[in-house]
Scaffold this motif. Structure first.
Motif, PDB file in Angstrom:
ATOM      1  N   LEU A  23      49.624  39.216  37.850  1.00  9.50           N
ATOM      2  CA  LEU A  23      48.310  38.654  37.541  1.00  9.50           C
ATOM      3  C   LEU A  23      48.049  37.402  38.374  1.00  9.50           C
ATOM      4  CD1 LEU A  23      48.275  38.900  33.635  1.00  9.50           C
ATOM      5  CD2 LEU A  23      47.299  40.528  35.285  1.00  9.50           C
ATOM      6  N   ALA A  24      46.777  37.145  38.615  1.00  9.11           N
ATOM      7  CA  ALA A  24      46.374  35.913  39.301  1.00  9.11           C
ATOM      8  C   ALA A  24      45.005  35.509  38.788  1.00  9.11           C
ATOM      9  CB  ALA A  24      46.344  36.108  40.809  1.00  9.11           C
ATOM     10  N   ASP A  25      44.788  34.205  38.676  1.00  6.63           N
ATOM     11  CA  ASP A  25      43.473  33.686  38.315  1.00  6.63           C
ATOM     12  C   ASP A  25      42.785  33.180  39.575  1.00  6.63           C
ATOM     13  OD1 ASP A  25      43.835  34.217  35.646  1.00  6.63           O
ATOM     14  OD2 ASP A  25      44.455  32.180  35.120  1.00  6.63           O
ATOM     15  N   PRO A  29      32.666  32.118  43.573  1.00  9.15           N
ATOM     16  CA  PRO A  29      31.694  31.144  44.109  1.00  9.15           C
ATOM     17  C   PRO A  29      30.745  30.616  43.042  1.00  9.15           C
ATOM     18  CG  PRO A  29      31.945  32.981  45.618  1.00  9.15           C
ATOM     19  CD  PRO A  29      32.715  33.347  44.382  1.00  9.15           C
ATOM     20  N   SER A  30      30.521  31.399  41.974  1.00 13.02           N
ATOM     21  CA  SER A  30      29.639  30.959  40.888  1.00 13.02           C
ATOM     22  C   SER A  30      30.283  29.899  40.004  1.00 13.02           C
ATOM     23  CB  SER A  30      29.250  32.157  40.024  1.00 13.02           C
ATOM     24  OG  SER A  30      30.407  32.686  39.361  1.00 13.02           O
ATOM     25  N   GLY A  31      31.609  29.717  40.151  1.00  8.77           N
ATOM     26  CA  GLY A  31      32.344  28.781  39.302  1.00  8.77           C
ATOM     27  C   GLY A  31      33.088  29.460  38.173  1.00  8.77           C
ATOM     28  N   GLU A  32      32.847  30.754  37.965  1.00  6.35           N
ATOM     29  CA  GLU A  32      33.525  31.501  36.902  1.00  6.35           C
ATOM     30  C   GLU A  32      34.970  31.789  37.308  1.00  6.35           C
ATOM     31  OE1 GLU A  32      33.276  35.891  34.691  1.00  6.35           O
ATOM     32  OE2 GLU A  32      31.875  35.347  36.300  1.00  6.35           O
ATOM     33  N   THR A  33      35.885  31.684  36.351  1.00  2.45           N
ATOM     34  CA  THR A  33      37.290  32.031  36.589  1.00  2.45           C
ATOM     35  C   THR A  33      37.564  33.414  36.010  1.00  2.45           C
ATOM     36  OG1 THR A  33      38.018  29.720  36.522  1.00  2.45           O
ATOM     37  CG2 THR A  33      39.691  31.394  36.142  1.00  2.45           C
ATOM     38  N   ILE A  34      38.158  34.286  36.822  1.00  4.68           N
ATOM     39  CA  ILE A  34      38.512  35.629  36.355  1.00  4.68           C
ATOM     40  C   ILE A  34      39.980  35.906  36.651  1.00  4.68           C
ATOM     41  CG2 ILE A  34      36.163  36.511  36.686  1.00  4.68           C
ATOM     42  CD1 ILE A  34      37.209  37.912  39.239  1.00  4.68           C
ATOM     43  N   THR A  35      40.536  36.881  35.958  1.00  3.97           N
ATOM     44  CA  THR A  35      41.906  37.317  36.189  1.00  3.97           C
ATOM     45  C   THR A  35      41.882  38.609  36.995  1.00  3.97           C
ATOM     46  OG1 THR A  35      42.682  36.311  34.140  1.00  3.97           O
ATOM     47  CG2 THR A  35      44.075  38.008  35.101  1.00  3.97           C
ATOM     48  N   VAL A  36      42.679  38.660  38.052  1.00  6.78           N
ATOM     49  CA  VAL A  36      42.733  39.836  38.918  1.00  6.78           C
ATOM     50  C   VAL A  36      44.157  40.374  38.956  1.00  6.78           C
ATOM     51  CG1 VAL A  36      40.826  38.985  40.321  1.00  6.78           C
ATOM     52  CG2 VAL A  36      43.177  38.504  41.024  1.00  6.78           C
ATOM     53  N   HIS A  37      44.276  41.644  39.321  1.00 12.10           N
ATOM     54  CA  HIS A  37      45.586  42.273  39.475  1.00 12.10           C
ATOM     55  C   HIS A  37      46.216  41.807  40.781  1.00 12.10           C
ATOM     56  CE1 HIS A  37      48.797  45.142  39.504  1.00 12.10           C
ATOM     57  NE2 HIS A  37      48.301  45.842  40.503  1.00 12.10           N
ATOM     58  N   CYS A  38      47.497  41.453  40.738  1.00  8.90           N
ATOM     59  CA  CYS A  38      48.236  41.026  41.926  1.00  8.90           C
ATOM     60  C   CYS A  38      49.264  42.113  42.258  1.00  8.90           C
ATOM     61  CB  CYS A  38      48.926  39.692  41.677  1.00  8.90           C
ATOM     62  SG  CYS A  38      49.838  39.069  43.107  1.00  8.90           S
ATOM     63  N   THR A  58      37.288  45.324  44.409  1.00 13.56           N
ATOM     64  CA  THR A  58      36.904  45.760  43.076  1.00 13.56           C
ATOM     65  C   THR A  58      36.996  47.279  42.981  1.00 13.56           C
ATOM     66  OG1 THR A  58      35.424  43.880  42.757  1.00 13.56           O
ATOM     67  CG2 THR A  58      35.047  45.800  41.368  1.00 13.56           C
ATOM     68  N   SER A  59      37.602  47.759  41.895  1.00 10.65           N
ATOM     69  CA  SER A  59      37.746  49.199  41.676  1.00 10.65           C
ATOM     70  C   SER A  59      36.620  49.709  40.785  1.00 10.65           C
ATOM     71  CB  SER A  59      39.096  49.499  41.022  1.00 10.65           C
ATOM     72  OG  SER A  59      39.161  50.847  40.605  1.00 10.65           O
ATOM     73  N   ALA A  60      36.208  50.935  41.063  1.00 12.03           N
ATOM     74  CA  ALA A  60      35.171  51.569  40.233  1.00 12.03           C
ATOM     75  C   ALA A  60      35.771  52.278  39.030  1.00 12.03           C
ATOM     76  CB  ALA A  60      34.378  52.567  41.069  1.00 12.03           C
ATOM     77  N   ASN A  61      37.094  52.238  38.920  1.00  6.26           N
ATOM     78  CA  ASN A  61      37.784  52.891  37.808  1.00  6.26           C
ATOM     79  C   ASN A  61      37.527  52.107  36.517  1.00  6.26           C
ATOM     80  OD1 ASN A  61      39.503  54.067  35.974  1.00  6.26           O
ATOM     81  ND2 ASN A  61      41.293  54.070  37.326  1.00  6.26           N
ATOM     82  N   ALA A  62      36.767  52.689  35.621  1.00  6.77           N
ATOM     83  CA  ALA A  62      36.363  52.000  34.387  1.00  6.77           C
ATOM     84  C   ALA A  62      37.511  51.840  33.399  1.00  6.77           C
ATOM     85  CB  ALA A  62      35.222  52.766  33.723  1.00  6.77           C
ATOM     86  N   THR A  63      38.624  52.542  33.600  1.00 11.22           N
ATOM     87  CA  THR A  63      39.743  52.471  32.659  1.00 11.22           C
ATOM     88  C   THR A  63      40.703  51.321  32.974  1.00 11.22           C
ATOM     89  OG1 THR A  63      41.119  53.986  33.959  1.00 11.22           O
ATOM     90  CG2 THR A  63      39.619  54.962  32.342  1.00 11.22           C
ATOM     91  N   ARG A  64      40.532  50.690  34.127  1.00 11.77           N
ATOM     92  CA  ARG A  64      41.439  49.599  34.485  1.00 11.77           C
ATOM     93  C   ARG A  64      41.165  48.361  33.635  1.00 11.77           C
ATOM     94  NH1 ARG A  64      42.388  48.602  40.835  1.00 11.77           N
ATOM     95  NH2 ARG A  64      42.836  46.579  39.897  1.00 11.77           N
ATOM     96  N   LYS A  65      42.242  47.759  33.143  1.00 14.09           N
ATOM     97  CA  LYS A  65      42.104  46.534  32.356  1.00 14.09           C
ATOM     98  C   LYS A  65      41.624  45.399  33.240  1.00 14.09           C
ATOM     99  CE  LYS A  65      44.633  43.440  29.250  1.00 14.09           C
ATOM    100  NZ  LYS A  65      45.937  43.157  28.586  1.00 14.09           N
ATOM    101  N   TYR A  66      42.160  45.349  34.473  1.00 15.43           N
ATOM    102  CA  TYR A  66      41.748  44.339  35.447  1.00 15.43           C
ATOM    103  C   TYR A  66      41.163  45.077  36.650  1.00 15.43           C
ATOM    104  CZ  TYR A  66      44.774  41.361  32.595  1.00 15.43           C
ATOM    105  OH  TYR A  66      45.349  40.697  31.550  1.00 15.43           O
ATOM    106  N   PRO A  67      39.851  45.170  36.736  1.00 15.95           N
ATOM    107  CA  PRO A  67      39.225  45.979  37.784  1.00 15.95           C
ATOM    108  C   PRO A  67      39.306  45.374  39.181  1.00 15.95           C
ATOM    109  CG  PRO A  67      37.550  44.856  36.498  1.00 15.95           C
ATOM    110  CD  PRO A  67      38.856  44.596  35.797  1.00 15.95           C
ATOM    111  N   HIS A  68      39.647  44.086  39.269  1.00 15.78           N
ATOM    112  CA  HIS A  68      39.700  43.424  40.575  1.00 15.78           C
ATOM    113  C   HIS A  68      41.143  43.324  41.062  1.00 15.78           C
ATOM    114  CE1 HIS A  68      35.609  42.482  39.577  1.00 15.78           C
ATOM    115  NE2 HIS A  68      35.980  41.731  38.553  1.00 15.78           N
ATOM    116  N   THR A  69      41.321  43.413  42.398  1.00 17.21           N
ATOM    117  CA  THR A  69      42.650  43.387  43.005  1.00 17.21           C
ATOM    118  C   THR A  69      42.722  42.306  44.073  1.00 17.21           C
ATOM    119  OG1 THR A  69      42.963  45.759  42.643  1.00 17.21           O
ATOM    120  CG2 THR A  69      44.361  44.719  44.296  1.00 17.21           C
ATOM    121  N   LEU A  70      43.707  41.429  43.964  1.00 18.39           N
ATOM    122  CA  LEU A  70      43.913  40.406  44.979  1.00 18.39           C
ATOM    123  C   LEU A  70      44.393  41.080  46.270  1.00 18.39           C
ATOM    124  CD1 LEU A  70      43.885  37.324  45.472  1.00 18.39           C
ATOM    125  CD2 LEU A  70      46.300  37.292  44.796  1.00 18.39           C
TER     126      LEU A  70
END
Length: 239
Positions: A23-25, A29-38, A58-70
């Protein structure tokens, strides 16, 4: 001619921290912090620089807990490092198809993830031409110690040593075997074994070369603002 850029969209962010291994935080650019898959099982030594620019997909797979990938981080040395080890095979496959990797040309069939060897591993690529077979194992390199010095592995790798043993067996069985270092670090100029980190791996690598396993390295060109990660040039191996 350079291979075409992969179909990949990269989004900019600022890396806060990597934790719990996968995991990575990041701060958008908007200032929001999100968690992504590492997606990296290694130590990522010398890759993490808190509050530095990074890029994610970003993955289009709706089943992923963390849809974003570092995907890419900025290292303490100011270089870029592609830390998604799963992307290495896609980079290599594209480079083979686009005639970038001169050592792996002339094969009529390319298969991925083929079960082989006594230990029933999966080889990254099996290249075939008539009755000839070439077994290709890919390793992602992101560790730079001294300027230009690329090292593998970045942590003790029993799996990496096992793969070397299996490549050696393929040579003994009369096949061609290749270890390909996919260098996703813009500062690395050559690759050598990380003996101080994993002396057994370094010893086995030298045994593999003596046995006839070929070792090559190719460097990735990265332009995240243009959504580009692609292999472009070979790098020397120092043993």
């Amino acid at each position: 001619m350079p291979n075409q850029p992969m179909h990949l969209r990269l989004f900019p962010a600022q890396l806060v921290q990597r934790y719990k291994r996968f995991l990575a935080d990041v701060i958008l650019p908007s200032g929001e912090t999100i968690t992504v898959h590492c997606p990296n099982t290694g130590s990522m030594k010398n890759c993490i620089q808190p509050m530095s620019p990074c890029w994610y997909s970003t993955s289009a797979n709706a089943t992923r807990k963390y849809p974003h990938t570092l995907e890419i981080v900025t290292t303490p040395s100011g270089n870029l490092a592609g830390i998604n080890t799963a992307r290495s095979n896609a980079l290599v496959e594209t480079a083979i198809g686009d005639n970038v990797i001169s050592e792996l040309q002339g094969y009529s069939n390319v298969r991925r993830e083929v079960v082989y060897g006594n230990e029933k591993s999966r080889i990254d690529f099996l290249l075939e031409r008539d009755s000839e077979k070439c077994f290709v194992e890919v390793k992602n390199v992101t560790l730079m110690e001294a300027k230009g010095q690329g090292l593998f592995p970045d942590a003790v790798s029993e799996r990496g040593t096992k793969h070397l043993r299996e490549l050696m067996q393929m040579v003994r069985d009369g096949h061609r075997a290749v270890l390909l270092y996919c260098v996703q670090h813009t500062g690395i100029e050559w690759v050598e074994p990380a003996d101080a980190i994993d002396p057994l791996y370094g010893k086995t690598l030298r045994e593999a070369i003596a046995c006839g396993v070929e070792v090559i390295a190719y460097a990735a060109h990265m332009e995240p603002a243009l959504n580009v990660i692609e292999l472009r040039k070979s790098l020397p191996i120092i043993i």
